[in-house]
Design an enzyme around this catalytic site. Sequence first.
Site, PDB file in Angstrom:
ATOM      1  N   GLY A   1       3.435  -7.068  -4.450  1.00 31.84           N
ATOM      2  CA  GLY A   1       2.864  -7.078  -2.563  1.00 31.84           C
ATOM      3  C   GLY A   1       2.487  -8.234  -2.156  1.00 31.84           C
TER       4      GLY A   1
ATOM      5  N   SER B   1      -1.237  -8.531   6.728  1.00 33.37           N
ATOM      6  CA  SER B   1      -0.634  -8.138   5.630  1.00 33.37           C
ATOM      7  C   SER B   1       0.314  -6.901   5.981  1.00 33.37           C
ATOM      8  CB  SER B   1      -1.609  -7.824   4.610  1.00 33.37           C
ATOM      9  OG  SER B   1      -2.513  -6.927   5.058  1.00 33.37           O
TER      10      SER B   1
ATOM     11  N   ALA C   1      -4.268  -4.985  -8.628  1.00 32.26           N
ATOM     12  CA  ALA C   1      -4.027  -4.821  -7.427  1.00 32.26           C
ATOM     13  C   ALA C   1      -3.139  -3.594  -6.848  1.00 32.26           C
ATOM     14  CB  ALA C   1      -3.496  -6.111  -6.729  1.00 32.26           C
TER      15      ALA C   1
ATOM     16  N   VAL D   1      -2.650  -4.028  11.608  1.00 28.65           N
ATOM     17  CA  VAL D   1      -2.454  -3.807  12.892  1.00 28.65           C
ATOM     18  C   VAL D   1      -1.449  -4.925  13.581  1.00 28.65           C
ATOM     19  CG1 VAL D   1      -3.843  -1.629  13.179  1.00 28.65           C
ATOM     20  CG2 VAL D   1      -4.628  -4.156  13.804  1.00 28.65           C
TER      21      VAL D   1
ATOM     22  N   LYS E   1     -12.929   0.630   2.685  1.00 36.21           N
ATOM     23  CA  LYS E   1     -12.931   2.065   2.617  1.00 36.21           C
ATOM     24  C   LYS E   1     -13.340   3.029   1.717  1.00 36.21           C
ATOM     25  CE  LYS E   1      -8.664   1.699   5.671  1.00 36.21           C
ATOM     26  NZ  LYS E   1      -8.655   0.129   5.813  1.00 36.21           N
TER      27      LYS E   1
ATOM     28  N   LYS F   1      11.866  -5.497  -5.643  1.00 35.11           N
ATOM     29  CA  LYS F   1      11.065  -6.626  -5.111  1.00 35.11           C
ATOM     30  C   LYS F   1      10.825  -7.686  -6.265  1.00 35.11           C
ATOM     31  CE  LYS F   1       8.246  -4.251  -1.585  1.00 35.11           C
ATOM     32  NZ  LYS F   1       6.825  -3.894  -1.181  1.00 35.11           N
TER      33      LYS F   1
END
Length: 378
Positions: free
Chosen positions: A14, A172, A80, A176, A126, A41
Amino acid sequence: MFDGKTILITGGTGSLGNALTKKLLSLNAKTIRIFSRNESKQIQMESDFDDKRLRFFVGDVRDSERLYSALEDVDIVFHAAALKHVPKIEYNPFESIKTNVIGSQNVIDNSLRQDVERVICVGTDKAVSPLNTYGATKLLMEKLFVSANNYVNPEKHRTKFVAVRYGNVLGSSGSVIPKFIDLIKKGKPITLTDPNMTRFTITMDEALEFILNATVTGQGSEIFIPKLKSYEISVLIEALNELLGETKQEITGIRPGEKLHETLINNDEIRYTWSINNMYMLTNPHHRLFKTSDFSDMYDGIKKIEDLTSYSSDVADKITKEELKEKNYQLQQRIEELNNSIPSSESLKNNLTNKKFFWSPFVVAILVLSIFLLFFRN
């Protein structure tokens, strides 16, 4: 701390995993093991880094035995790996529990079995007073990591479990700002859930510095939170419009499970919060059950938080519009550098054409020589 160490990163392909890998390589890590389930990836990352110190393990944190073999002789783990897309997790809650909760327990169990030195899990805002399934699963991950230290016998295991918690990284995947930039450049309206929304912001470099700082500072069972500024979505839109041009806005309303403001420390957690090394540190409420020392004796420069009732994006210090413009300008430059580093289809075609004409005479000469030798031998 990291010099000469063998390090494993779950979810290592990631955006955080890539940046963390680059940083740890610069700190002279002996070996970095990338553990993820996305082989495509991994191939891309292996090509991009081209470093013999990297090892790539295809696997899923749901698979306990695969983790056990991958963690052999590892010194430090950065956990992660997670399912992170809020709407998708609301629709697939059972899958998120398997990865974010059971997968985290697998990391803990096998880190103990392999006597890993330090294990750091990457959390999210969150997880604080969660409204959605994603936040609830990440809260459970934090609880597991904090409580895991209760089970460690220091005479048998050197393992220390530490959690870090922060908001979205600027630029990232899933954030947004890149989405807004793309919409403005295409001349499409920006879709907003609520213009009064506020968010914390942290750059990737700041996130890396914070994670490594927490890794060095932690002694087990802490949750570390960075000291950040926040921004108002309306101010962000103004900054982007001034940089890229005016565009229309469409207000869609807050999605299910979404918060108007982010909270990194709620009012109940503040009583357990300290300031240390330019971070907030949330201590284990059950500290006395397994440690006899006072916090002031365990950490240098620690200070109890007395002047906050909570730490949320609506009350935190705000980033100015000019600061946002500078951050977004730097982000655009990085995006353009990445785009320019990817060869276009036309340039690839030209390269192949040039190679064809360069190699064709050579190939023809070899074929002629081969035929001549065969004829001569006969």
